[in-house]
Scaffold this motif. Structure first.
Motif, PDB file in Angstrom:
ATOM      1  N   LEU A 165       0.851  -1.126   0.107  1.00 28.46           N
ATOM      2  CA  LEU A 165       0.092   0.038  -0.086  1.00 28.46           C
ATOM      3  C   LEU A 165       0.855   1.257   0.092  1.00 28.46           C
ATOM      4  N   SER A 166       0.493   2.275  -0.817  1.00 28.54           N
ATOM      5  CA  SER A 166       1.415   3.307  -0.968  1.00 28.54           C
ATOM      6  C   SER A 166       0.431   4.601  -0.988  1.00 28.54           C
ATOM      7  N   PRO A 167       0.366   5.613   0.055  1.00 33.71           N
ATOM      8  CA  PRO A 167       1.309   5.533   1.078  1.00 33.71           C
ATOM      9  C   PRO A 167       0.796   4.490   2.175  1.00 33.71           C
ATOM     10  N   SER A 171      -1.088  -1.477   7.401  1.00 31.29           N
ATOM     11  CA  SER A 171      -0.061  -2.629   7.257  1.00 31.29           C
ATOM     12  C   SER A 171      -0.769  -3.584   6.168  1.00 31.29           C
ATOM     13  N   ALA A 172      -0.086  -3.738   5.216  1.00 26.98           N
ATOM     14  CA  ALA A 172      -0.670  -4.846   4.137  1.00 26.98           C
ATOM     15  C   ALA A 172       0.209  -5.942   3.532  1.00 26.98           C
TER      16      ALA A 172
END
Length: 326
Positions: A165-167, A171-172
């Protein structure tokens, strides 16, 4: 008989948008035009399978073919092909057949068969089966296929994303672990290869049989730093005609595929790839042998991601469980 598909303006919009992108693909168009120019002679008969907008049927007629049959199963494209043929003064030589090419019944009279039914993974649109049938049913002996071969090339590549994930809003990592088993397309400009590419396999469409499995492909690479490798970039190399090739590495509407790998040890070493590209069995095995003695080996496949998710699908939903206890 199955229920006929209802056509709509929205479907026409999507169809035209897709084919507009193809017509704007300069590298693709120049390569196929050169291939047809090398194969089509005045008086030839030409079959275009999966004709789309009909551009190659029209090009073949303008090169002197006396008869061209454009086969396209999308009924929305039939008037598009007919209009394009009339606009270019070849409407009397281009016949449009709205049908599925797999069930097509035509005489064996064609000097050239052309088809663009090649997907980003090379064989995912059934090019081998289509051209096998074309060879046996439609193509004259001594006739030509465009393309005549399809190959896969691969090279180690830097990660163009980490599957995260961004940003990092949350948590991913669990998601990132799943997508390391899923091939995905990558914009060529974002692709940075880390070693010279190797040809993995080549299929001669003039002789290939759809019932034959693809061979297990193997290649070895020297990399300066295993930690810099995010995966393997895989692209298609089409042999369209003698001296005419088209690669999907950069600048076409086909995009390279990216096969992620687990993080490799830091430092220089040799990377080995074993690839099974058969339908429903996509699997890539990588081994890294570091100059300093580090070792790494791992298997990747969409089936592994499926295996991680599937058990949860068998569990009843929480609401359904509570209802069942009432």
């Amino acid at each position: 008989m199955g229920k006929s598909r209802k056509l709509s303006p929205a479907q026409l919009q999507g169809t035209l948008s897709y084919h507009q992108a193809l017509l704007a693909d300069t590298r693709r168009n120049r390569a196929f035009q050169r291939a047809l120019a090398a194969r089509v002679r005045p008086g030839h008969t030409v079959l275009d399978i999966g004709a789309g907008s009909g551009i190659w049927a029209v090009v073949a007629a303008r090169l002197g073919a006396r008869r061209v049959v454009a086969v396209e199963r999308e009924p929305l494209l039939q008037p598009v092909i007919e209009n394009l043929a009339r606009e270019n003064g070849v409407g009397d030589r281009v016949e449009v057949v709205c049908a599925d090419a797999r069930r097509l019944d035509l005489p064996r009279v064609f000097d050239v068969v052309v088809s663009e039914t090649i997907g980003p993974e090379a064989f995912d649109e059934g090019i081998v089966a289509l051209l096998e049938r074309a060879r046996e049913r439609f193509l004259r002996r001594g006739g030509a296929l465009v393309p005549e071969s399809v190959a896969l090339r691969a090279a180690p590549a830097a990660p163009f994303d980490a599957g995260r994930l961004s940003p990092p809003l949350v948590s991913a990592e669990s998601f990132a672990a799943l997508v390391r088993h899923v091939p995905r397309g990558v914009i060529p400009e974002r692709l940075r290869t880390l070693a010279p590419s190797r040809e993995l396999l080549r299929v001669d469409l003039r002789t290939a049989r759809s019932g034959d499995p693809l061979p297990i492909a193997r290649a070895r690479y020297r990399v300066a730093d295993g930690r810099a490798v995010g995966g393997l970039a895989v692209w298609v190399d089409m042999g369209l005609a003698p001296g005419v090739a088209l690669q999907t590495r950069a600048g076409t509407t086909w995009t390279p595929m990216f096969l992620p790998v687990d993080p490799l040890p830091r430092g220089p070493g040799r990377l080995s790839l074993e690839l099974d590209w058969n339908a429903n069995r996509h699997r890539w095995h990588v081994e890294f042998e570091g100059d300093g003695g580090a070792r790494h080996a791992a298997d990747h496949s969409p089936l592994f991601a499926w295996g991680a998710v599937r058990p949860a699908l068998r569990r009843p939903a929480a609401g359904a469980s509570r209802r069942g206890r009432r």
